[in-house]
Enzyme design. Structure first.
Site, PDB file in Angstrom:
ATOM      1  N   GLU A 124       5.603  20.678  18.444  1.00  0.00           N
ATOM      2  CA  GLU A 124       4.752  20.767  17.256  1.00  0.00           C
ATOM      3  C   GLU A 124       3.614  21.731  17.548  1.00  0.00           C
ATOM      4  O   GLU A 124       2.847  21.522  18.468  1.00  0.00           O
ATOM      5  CB  GLU A 124       4.206  19.376  16.916  1.00  0.00           C
ATOM      6  N   CYS A 184       5.371   4.124   7.277  1.00  0.00           N
ATOM      7  CA  CYS A 184       5.454   2.871   8.024  1.00  0.00           C
ATOM      8  C   CYS A 184       6.708   2.887   8.893  1.00  0.00           C
ATOM      9  O   CYS A 184       7.717   3.488   8.530  1.00  0.00           O
ATOM     10  CB  CYS A 184       5.513   1.680   7.075  1.00  0.00           C
ATOM     11  N   TRP A 204       8.007   3.583  21.137  1.00  0.00           N
ATOM     12  CA  TRP A 204       8.037   3.240  19.720  1.00  0.00           C
ATOM     13  C   TRP A 204       8.652   1.870  19.465  1.00  0.00           C
ATOM     14  O   TRP A 204       9.022   1.550  18.336  1.00  0.00           O
ATOM     15  CB  TRP A 204       8.762   4.326  18.936  1.00  0.00           C
ATOM     16  N   HIS A 235       4.936  17.763   7.823  1.00  0.00           N
ATOM     17  CA  HIS A 235       4.228  16.588   7.316  1.00  0.00           C
ATOM     18  C   HIS A 235       3.540  16.877   5.983  1.00  0.00           C
ATOM     19  O   HIS A 235       3.005  15.979   5.352  1.00  0.00           O
ATOM     20  CB  HIS A 235       3.208  16.106   8.345  1.00  0.00           C
ATOM     21  N   CYS A 246       6.503  16.165  19.626  1.00  0.00           N
ATOM     22  CA  CYS A 246       5.573  16.468  18.544  1.00  0.00           C
ATOM     23  C   CYS A 246       4.242  15.775  18.778  1.00  0.00           C
ATOM     24  O   CYS A 246       4.133  14.879  19.610  1.00  0.00           O
ATOM     25  CB  CYS A 246       6.154  16.077  17.183  1.00  0.00           C
ATOM     26  N   LEU A 289       0.833  -1.207   0.000  1.00  0.00           N
ATOM     27  CA  LEU A 289       0.000   0.000   0.000  1.00  0.00           C
ATOM     28  C   LEU A 289       0.864   1.252   0.000  1.00  0.00           C
ATOM     29  O   LEU A 289       0.562   2.226  -0.702  1.00  0.00           O
ATOM     30  CB  LEU A 289      -0.945  -0.003   1.206  1.00  0.00           C
TER      31      LEU A 289
END
Length: 758
Positions: free
Chosen positions: A670, A521, A566, A699, A648, A18
């Site tokens: 951010e 990703c 993360w 972004h 952020c 994708l």
């Protein structure tokens, strides 16, 4: 026979099909027809995979080209006016403009705000609503995908984001109450449910994840009102779905709502099982989330089977479904692809496909099928091997943790004294300019890394390439006129993976990708054991970059909380303990950077807020160990060394005191997408140290105008004293191109110069 179901499947494809299709389309290389063809192929593959894994009722409408919350807003025509013309002319282009912004063909559109999906590392687009909002069905995505699966011979359960959660996850641009829009929204939901029933859907999964949050009386009443109205019209059976935690004090509310089934998270909310079983209305299906949809460890099947049998004894076999705790969106697709992973660690893991197999084993065991025993035995052996493995436990780490004292977490002096020492050393102008760290990772950079990893490029040639890229980056920053420089991070593939690869206790997959947002990703590291830094990780590149310039060069580290958040974190000890281990490793790195002459060191903590527990009553404990971990990492430096941190996608109003307690000399945050709304926190709280509110959104590919940045800086100056303000982008520039990066940074420097001249 026990029913196995699933709440959602990863969208991106086992090999990120994708992502490639989206980015090819955005570059203009493929048209909408080709993109939709790839999407259909992925959906079909995933439905068949689930069917073959033994899932009796897989989901549909869990697929998205970008984000399911954006899909919901688009489906209900909650499209801000600035996108209307483009959406009407080209719906797909308009959809992507809402997600990414658009700057082409005399169109200059900001993207919707992006924020974290609860406490995960997935991001959703925040719908923009207003008091006169009109809702209507636009398209028929849920119905079309249900029928698409049906044509393959697979009966699915369409997934909808529930009406109350949709509103609570949105924002109003005029300050009006989101829940006041419920009466306008519900007729559209009613219409959609009727159409799904007419299409043959027996069940609809209606996700209300906000049921696991603290809800006030008004919100609880909104739930009652919404579901009373949805219950009036013709509709399929509804599976009311909660996840990411226990229902807690909302359990009574959830059971009052007129649904035909209830899904509960029994991984994060194990303690709620008895209360649910004792109060579940007669005839209502219980979907038991027994397999962790958010982490990659094998399930303790004996423990899960005990809970399943206990539940079955209360509700009966015909009313018990087995499911993951939440959508499998948050885990990689298939462990079978990981051929080169350490065999011991691999045996402890389960990705999306394997988790579905675990559910089938549980169902077979409940149904007393003898073939289940082999899988149960294999799991017992794997779990015991993990418990006993010397790869997991290190006595030297335990000793170092035991030696921590309060002095470990304190700087030598308070910020006012340190800031004077730093200014004397660094000699920075007013409104100093810098970037957050990374610079564009071009195709050439990615290809060189791939060639090096595959052995096609020698280490010396790769190092020469990286040095050239680093020097180019430094010279570009000097030409633009930035005040504090960065080395660009061309040697890094990911801000967590790069460090994890150099730390004991971390391991990496080759294809363990999960979606962060849109086509973005990430491949989270797996923390499987005690964390140790065997050698310096960043000193060589930071020192080289500093040798190229007289301007201050920032050392760039990822903070302990972010590395924890993360990663896929070990589940055999408290997260706080793992975080402290990472902090000690970073503490050693900070000390080595300072010794190498690096006078500014940034320890990024973009994920600190996302680690907050969903219930406010649990915040204090988390914030205590999160702040402690940051200070363990950052406190062993001289006053003249300036510690930065970056955050952020964060809202700070409710954690501003904890942010201040980090005691970083400078924080960058951010703020541009929210138009400096995040600075509201500083109106009531006098933030003591320096701050860099992001002045443009990285972004989006659009290059902001100088006047936009000046306006944002003036907004910031109205809240904070000028001497506390830094000027920087929202986030790192890794995903942007050089042309737009140079233009945006030049504009940013000009904006700072204008404020200095005033």
């Amino acid at each position: 026979m026990t029913i196995v179901t699933n709440l959602g499947f990863p969208r991106i494809g086992a090999r990120r099909e994708l992502k490639r299709a989206l980015e090819s389309h955005w570059r203009g290389e493929t048209d909408a027809t080709q993109l939709q063809h790839t999407a259909r192929e992925l959906r079909a593959r995933h439905w068949r995979l689930q069917r073959d894994a033994g899932v009796d009722l897989p989901p549909s409408n869990d697929f998205s080209l970008y984000d399911h919350v954006l899909d919901t807003a688009f489906l209900f025509d909650a499209i801000p006016q600035r996108y209307r013309g483009l959406v009407d002319a080209d719906p797909l282009a308009g959809y992507f403009a809402m997600a990414r912004g658009r700057q082409a063909d005399n169109i200059d559109l900001h993207a919707l705000e992006m924020t974290k999906w609860f406490d995960t590392n997935y991001h959703y687009l925040v719908p923009e609503l207003h008091r006169d909002q009109h809702f209507a069905l636009r398209g028929n995505k849920p119905i079309a995908e249900f029928e698409e699966a049906l044509a393959l011979g697979i009966t699915t359960r369409p997934v909808l984001l529930g009406p109350v959660s949709f509103l609570l996850l949105s924002k109003t641009v005029d300050g009006s109450n989101r829940l006041d829009l419920l009466e306008r929204l519900l007729p559209v939901y009613t219409q959609l449910l009727r159409q799904l029933q007419e299409s043959g859907a027996e069940w609809v999964q209606i996700d209300e994840p906000t049921l696991v949050l603290d809800l006030d009386a008004q919100t609880q009443q909104a739930f009652r009102k919404a579901y009373a109205i949805l219950n009036q019209g013709p509709r399929p059976k509804l599976l009311l779905t909660s996840y990411f935690g226990p229902l807690g004090d909302n359990l009574e509310l959830a059971l009052q709502l007129p649904a035909d089934g209830l899904h509960i998270d029994l991984v994060r909310g194990t303690e709620q099982l008895d209360a649910v079983l004792n109060t579940l209305p007669a005839g209502r299906v219980l979907s038991a989330g027994l397999v962790n949809g958010r982490n990659i460890w094998r399930t303790d099947l004996d423990n899960a089977l005990t809970m399943a049998r206990y539940a079955q004894g209360h509700v009966g076999a015909d009313r018990l479904w087995l499911a993951p705790s939440c959508s499998l969106l948050h885990v990689p697709v298939d462990l079978e692809q990981e051929k080169n992973l350490d065999a011991d660690v691999r045996n402890w893991l389960a990705f999306a496909k394997q988790k579905l197999s675990e559910l089938r084993v549980l169902a077979d065991a409940l149904d007393n099928k003898p073939e289940a025993e082999t899988a149960l035995t294999q799991t017992r052996q794997a779990l015991e091997a993990r418990r006993q493995s010397p790869k997991v436990h290190r006595p030297d780490v335990a000793q170092r943790l035991a030696a921590l004292t309060p002095d470990t977490t304190r700087r030598n002096t308070a910020y006012p004294q340190r800031s004077q020492a730093q200014q004397h050393t660094l000699n920075l102008p007013a409104y100093p300019t810098t970037t957050i760290g990374s610079f564009p990772q071009t195709l050439e950079v990615r290809e060189a890394r791939a060639q090096f990893k595959s052995g096609k490029l020698s280490e010396s040639d790769y190092e020469a390439f990286l040095k050239a890229e680093t020097e180019r980056c430094v010279r570009t920053q000097e030409e633009i006129g930035l005040d504090v420089l960065v080395h660009g991070e061309f040697e890094r593939n990911d801000m967590v993976e790069y460090f994890g690869e150099q730390l004991d206790g971390f391991i990496f997959t080759k294809l363990g990708w999960v979606q962060s947002y849109g086509s973005r990703c990430v491949k989270p590291p797996i923390i499987y054991g005690d964390v140790v830094r065997p050698a310096p990780m960043t000193v060589t590149w930071s020192a080289y970059a500093q040798s190229l310039t007289d301007k201050p060069m920032k050392g760039m580290l990822t903070g302990p909380v972010t590395m924890l958040q993360w990663s896929f974190v070990r589940d055999d000890q408290e997260r706080a303990q793992t975080c402290r281990q990472i902090a000690l490793a970073l503490r050693d790195e900070v000390q080595d950077l300072e010794k190498a002459g690096i006078k500014v060191i940034q320890i990024d903590e973009p994920a600190i807020r996302e680690g907050l527990p969903l219930r406010r009553g649990e915040w204090a404990d988390y914030l205590n160990w999160a702040v402690e971990s940051f200070r363990i990492a950052s406190s062993n430096v001289h006053d003249t060394t300036q510690i930065h941190t970056h955050m952020c996608y964060s809202e700070f109003n409710d954690i501003i005191e904890a942010v201040a307690a980090l005691d970083a000399d400078v924080i960058s945050i951010e703020t541009s997408r929210s138009r400096m709304e995040l600075l509201d926190a500083f109106v009531k709280f006098r933030y003591p140290n320096a701050i860099g509110p992001g002045v443009y959104d990285i972004h989006s590919p659009r290059v902001p105008q100088e006047e936009e940045m000046v306006l944002l800086l003036k907004k910031a100056r109205a809240v904070l004293p000028p001497e506390q303000l830094w000027v920087n982008p929202d986030c790192g520039l890794k995903t942007r191109g050089w042309k737009e990066t140079r233009a945006a940074l030049q504009t940013m420097v000009h904006a700072a110069q204008r404020l200095r001249a005033e």
